[in-house]
Design an enzyme around this catalytic site. Structure first.
Site, mmCIF file in Angstrom:
data_model
loop_
_atom_site.group_PDB
_atom_site.id
_atom_site.type_symbol
_atom_site.label_atom_id
_atom_site.label_comp_id
_atom_site.label_asym_id
_atom_site.label_seq_id
_atom_site.Cartn_x
_atom_site.Cartn_y
_atom_site.Cartn_z
ATOM 1 N N GLY A 67 6.788 -1.849 -7.525
ATOM 2 C CA GLY A 67 6.847 -0.965 -6.047
ATOM 3 C C GLY A 67 6.555 0.360 -6.079
ATOM 4 O O GLY A 67 6.981 0.922 -6.842
ATOM 5 N N GLU B 204 7.935 4.163 -2.550
ATOM 6 C CA GLU B 204 9.108 4.872 -2.223
ATOM 7 C C GLU B 204 9.146 5.754 -3.919
ATOM 8 O O GLU B 204 9.810 6.465 -3.803
ATOM 9 C CB GLU B 204 10.505 4.302 -2.201
ATOM 10 C CG GLU B 204 10.571 3.489 -0.818
ATOM 11 C CD GLU B 204 11.706 2.550 -0.629
ATOM 12 O OE1 GLU B 204 12.535 3.056 0.370
ATOM 13 O OE2 GLU B 204 11.688 1.604 -1.298
ATOM 14 N N LEU C 69 -3.021 -3.706 -6.321
ATOM 15 C CA LEU C 69 -3.787 -4.516 -5.744
ATOM 16 C C LEU C 69 -5.087 -4.011 -5.212
ATOM 17 O O LEU C 69 -6.074 -4.528 -4.997
ATOM 18 C CB LEU C 69 -3.029 -5.312 -4.687
ATOM 19 C CG LEU C 69 -1.836 -6.029 -5.535
ATOM 20 C CD1 LEU C 69 -1.010 -6.848 -4.274
ATOM 21 C CD2 LEU C 69 -2.401 -7.383 -6.457
ATOM 22 N N PHE D 75 9.926 3.959 7.745
ATOM 23 C CA PHE D 75 10.539 4.772 6.590
ATOM 24 C C PHE D 75 11.802 4.433 6.215
ATOM 25 O O PHE D 75 12.810 5.313 5.982
ATOM 26 C CB PHE D 75 10.547 6.431 6.815
ATOM 27 C CG PHE D 75 8.992 6.815 7.209
ATOM 28 C CD1 PHE D 75 7.739 6.539 6.211
ATOM 29 C CD2 PHE D 75 8.686 7.469 8.455
ATOM 30 C CE1 PHE D 75 6.652 6.799 6.698
ATOM 31 C CE2 PHE D 75 7.490 7.855 8.810
ATOM 32 C CZ PHE D 75 6.496 7.479 7.753
ATOM 33 N N ARG E 60 0.398 -3.693 -11.738
ATOM 34 C CA ARG E 60 -0.770 -4.015 -11.319
ATOM 35 C C ARG E 60 -1.051 -3.413 -9.948
ATOM 36 O O ARG E 60 -0.233 -3.723 -9.111
ATOM 37 C CB ARG E 60 -0.907 -5.449 -11.332
ATOM 38 C CG ARG E 60 -2.283 -6.076 -10.866
ATOM 39 C CD ARG E 60 -2.289 -7.597 -10.716
ATOM 40 N NE ARG E 60 -3.455 -8.275 -10.314
ATOM 41 C CZ ARG E 60 -3.429 -9.449 -9.773
ATOM 42 N NH1 ARG E 60 -2.604 -9.940 -9.422
ATOM 43 N NH2 ARG E 60 -4.717 -10.042 -9.387
ATOM 44 N N THR F 176 1.951 0.358 5.286
ATOM 45 C CA THR F 176 1.572 0.538 3.692
ATOM 46 C C THR F 176 0.407 -0.331 3.428
ATOM 47 O O THR F 176 -0.106 0.103 2.354
ATOM 48 C CB THR F 176 2.622 -0.111 3.181
ATOM 49 O OG1 THR F 176 3.097 -1.455 3.584
ATOM 50 C CG2 THR F 176 4.121 0.622 3.135
HETATM 51 MO MO1 MOS Z 1 12.331 1.884 2.446
HETATM 52 S S1 MOS Z 1 14.160 3.108 2.947
HETATM 53 O O1 MOS Z 1 13.334 0.545 1.784
HETATM 54 O O2 MOS Z 1 11.737 1.782 4.193
#
Ligand code: MOS
Length: 755
Positions: free
Chosen positions: A715, A718, A645, A234, A643, A462
């Protein structure tokens, strides 16, 4: 001809799922080597001052002890960057200066962990404590002025606030939070002469390599960092922490492989935390709900001697179409265990203040919160005036509200009930800035028809292994079962940190580039070969599928990769490629699309603003009016992540962010006493959201592939923790008519205001 079956964009289980659930995935903590010795740390019990004496005689005589190291006898280590941002404190054990509680002051290396622990307890350290600087308003607190943290100022915010029809001006605070991954951070180091092999819990193998190379004065090529599985981080794994250098030092001194595992308490003092913040937000608007002024002034902490870039307010400058904005962030050096990046660093804290204030403004104006945000939607980047490279935020508001059933909300606070419980509906906008650093990847197709694609990146849970496997399969036209993806090894091509929600874009573009270039290498082999059915083919005229290259308009002409390698007597073909940040993408980039290859031309950075991801969060809370307990009852998040994935792993990313947001909103608080000692350093005392706190979560994806990234992703790691605390706080207000401006919204805060 039939189109190739594409896997990108579908729901797919993790390729490493079986390894994980059968316990065969090797995390750093699982690494064992013959002759392994164990290191245990002794930490400072004061927050500032100097170390007096370190009495080690008893420890040195204790059974099994191989070495006791402190600043008294440690060899010199050179100052090395712990982050990509440059100057960092001296490596550990180089001086007698104490900068924070929990600083490592001595280390025992012994044959067994228990022997090291027992000996460490025998070490006596005396201190000459100095007065610690622990608060922003301490006159001795110095602020950092990094050129990387400019103020964002446009128009004249004071004048606009003065002239505004309606104004909201409030102070919001957020608590220190600690990253708290389940996996304890572990390092295992072994030297072979001047060559170091090191397993480490890190989101940044190449950073660990380069930092240790500098500290120990060895060639980076002599250091290999391995982390095939991280175990969560994290953001805590984005820096090279002192214990990593200490493990390498222990192995060097004892000439043994050494393992060091942080204790749970050390996970609170030694690998960073999200700093607490104090934020003033002032909003000005016209009667009809047009923002005329946004002022956001934030203060947060950072460690002594640190230059950590962790600004709270940049997201505010780009948030809404508003002519007068001043967004300023100051960080103060304190004698506290150094803060670090924690999921959506800055954005998570800043969005709580801004999106709470927007909610307050909606009531002051009597305008629905979604309507207020839509009216002030930034159709272009308000800082640059450039159109976004992609933007489906309005669709997030609309589709999210529909799915949630926002229209059944009675706008009046404390007006909705479910039996005895007060019901509140709240929402917030979320955005996460784009970040796409350069990244390399290498791709091979082997004589057995399998593909091996790899890069020195990491998978912090992730789903990087999974989505990169899928992407490579589609780009190469190879069944997904025949693709192996490798990562977590600094001997692989250089990759950036898995951070800033930028890795899927950076690595995805590198993987696509390597795969496209690999197909091109096959095309180059056959295009002039009279014995190949593909003679005369070009990238524009082929389709790849089922492990073969086909002429798109002539189904009779195709050849498998295996046949091409065999005829050319090659064991494999391998190509390394690099992706560039947006704007630096070469104009000749090709992208794979349905097994075909099409040129990709990115708009220049002068024509478009590279958009990050957007979301709208909708939350229902239930509050018990007698006990002031808050339960999140359900959540809908509509997400523009470009997009997608893999819809399954992407959805898991959003759910994970939401769960983090629930913790941030209601529970998480790292408490320090007045001496600077962190006091709730266990998962029994530091409360995170658990299953019982997490309701039904509904995630919907909207939007289009981003036009500035060949792979089209944005992204999402986060994104969901951003804005989530505000959405919950806004729902709590709607339920109770009590505005809590201080996170976490613990029972006591609500009770005291509500009673
Ligand atoms: Mo994140 S704080 O860029 O793992």
């Amino acid at each position: 001809m039939s189109a190739a079956t594409m896997v990108v964009g579908t729901d797919r289980d993790r390729v490493d799922g079986r390894l994980k659930v059968t316990g065969t995935a090797t995390y750093p903590i699982d690494v064992n080597l013959p002759e392994l010795a164990h290191a245990v740390l002794v930490q400072s019990t004061v927050s500032s001052g100097r170390i007096g004496r370190v009495v080690v005689d008893a420890a040195e005589r204790a059974p099994g002890v191989l070495s006791v190291v402190s600043h008294v006898n440690a060899p010199p280590l050179a100052r090395a960057a712990m982050t990509p941002l440059g100057p960092s404190p001296l490596p550990p054990f180089q001086t007698d200066v104490v900068r924070h509680y929990g600083q490592h002051v001595a280390m025992v290396v012994a044959e067994t962990l228990e022997q090291a622990q027992a000996a460490a307890a025998l070490i006596e350290v005396t201190y000459q404590p100095g007065p610690p600087v622990l608060a922003f308003d301490d006159p001795h607190a110095s602020s950092v002025s990094s050129p990387a943290t400019p103020d964002h100022v446009r128009g004249d915010v004071s004048k606009a606030l003065h002239a505004a029809d309606v104004k909201v001006s409030e102070t919001y605070t957020t608590a220190a939070n600690t990253n708290s991954p389940i996996g304890l951070f572990a390092t295992v180091a072994v030297w072979h002469g001047d060559r170091l092999s090191i397993h480490d819990t890190t989101q940044w193998p190449h950073g660990v390599r380069d930092s240790l190379a500098t500290a120990f004065g060895v060639d980076p090529r002599e250091i290999r960092v391995l982390v095939p599985f991280v175990g969560g981080a994290f953001g805590a794994g984005l820096r090279v922490w002192p214990h990593v250098a200490l493990t390498a030092l222990a192995a060097r001194i004892t000439k043994r492989p050494v393992k060091l595992v942080l204790t749970r308490a050390q996970m609170f003092t030694s690998i960073g935390h999200r700093p607490n913040t104090v934020q003033q937000v002032s909003l000005g608007a016209t009667r009809d709900g047009r923002l005329t002024a946004i002022e956001h002034v934030a203060t947060s902490s950072l460690g002594m001697e640190d230059e950590l870039f962790n600004p709270i307010t940049p997201g505010t400058a780009e948030s809404y179409a508003c002519p007068n904005v001043s967004a300023r962030a100051t960080q103060f050096h304190l004698n506290i265990p150094p803060p670090t990046w924690m999921r959506a660093p800055g954005e998570a804290e800043g969005s709580f203040a801004l999106e709470s204030a927007m909610d307050e403004l909606s009531y002051a104006l009597g305008i629905d919160p979604i309507e207020l945000r839509s009216r002030n939607h930034a159709t272009v980047n308000p800082e640059t005036g450039l159109p976004w490279s992609s933007d489906a935020l309005l669709e997030c508001y609309r589709r999210g509200a529909e799915r949630f059933g926002w229209s059944s909300r009675n706008p009046k606070p404390a007006s909705m009930r479910n039996g005895h419980l007060l019901v509140g509906y709240g929402m917030a906008r979320a955005a996460l800035g784009a970040y796409q650093p350069a990244c390399k990847a290498i791709a091979s197709i082997r004589r057995d028809g399998t593909a091996f694609v790899r890069s020195g990146a990491t998978d912090i849970g992730t789903g990087t292994y999974t989505v990169m496997t899928m992407l490579a399969a589609d780009c190469l036209g190879v069944p997904v079962e025949h693709v192996q993806f490798g990562l977590g090894d600094s001997a692989m091509p250089k990759a950036p940190q898995e951070g800033g929600s930028g890795l899927t874009g950076a690595l995805g573009n590198a993987v696509q580039a390597a795969c496209v270039d690999l197909v091109r290498a096959f095309v180059d082999l056959v295009k002039g070969d009279p014995s190949s059915p593909l003679k005369g083919c070009t990238m524009q005229r082929i389709t790849v599928r089922d492990g073969a290259i086909h002429m798109t308009d002539d189904p009779s002409r195709f050849e498998t990769y295996v046949a091409i390698l065999t005829r050319n007597n090659l064991p494999q073909l391998t190509i390394e490629s690099e992706s560039a940040p947006p704007g630096e993408t070469s104009s000749s980039t090709m992208m794979a699309q349905g097994g075909r290859f099409v040129p990709f031309t990115a708009p220049s950075t002068g024509a478009r603003a590279h958009a990050g991801s957007f979301a709208a969060h909708f939350v229902e809370v239930h509050v018990d009016p007698d006990l002031s307990t808050v339960r999140v009852a359900r959540i809908v998040s509509a997400v523009d992540g470009g997009r997608i994935l893999n819809t399954k792993t992407a959805r898991s990313q959003i759910i994970g962010g939401i769960v983090g947001g629930i913790g941030m909103a209601l529970f998480e608080e790292t408490v320090s006493d007045r001496t600077g000692r962190q006091v709730n350093t266990s998962l029994g005392d530091y409360i995170v959201a658990v299953n019982a706190d997490v309701p039904e979560i509904d995630v919907l994806f909207v939007g289009q592939p981003d036009s500035m990234s060949p792979v089209g992703t944005k992204g999402i790691g986060e994104l969901a923790i951003t804005g989530m605390a505000a959405a919950i706080a806004n729902a709590v207000y709607h339920a109770t008519a009590v505005r809590v401006r201080s996170l976490p919204i613990s029972i006591d805060k609500l009770f005291e205001r509500y009673a």
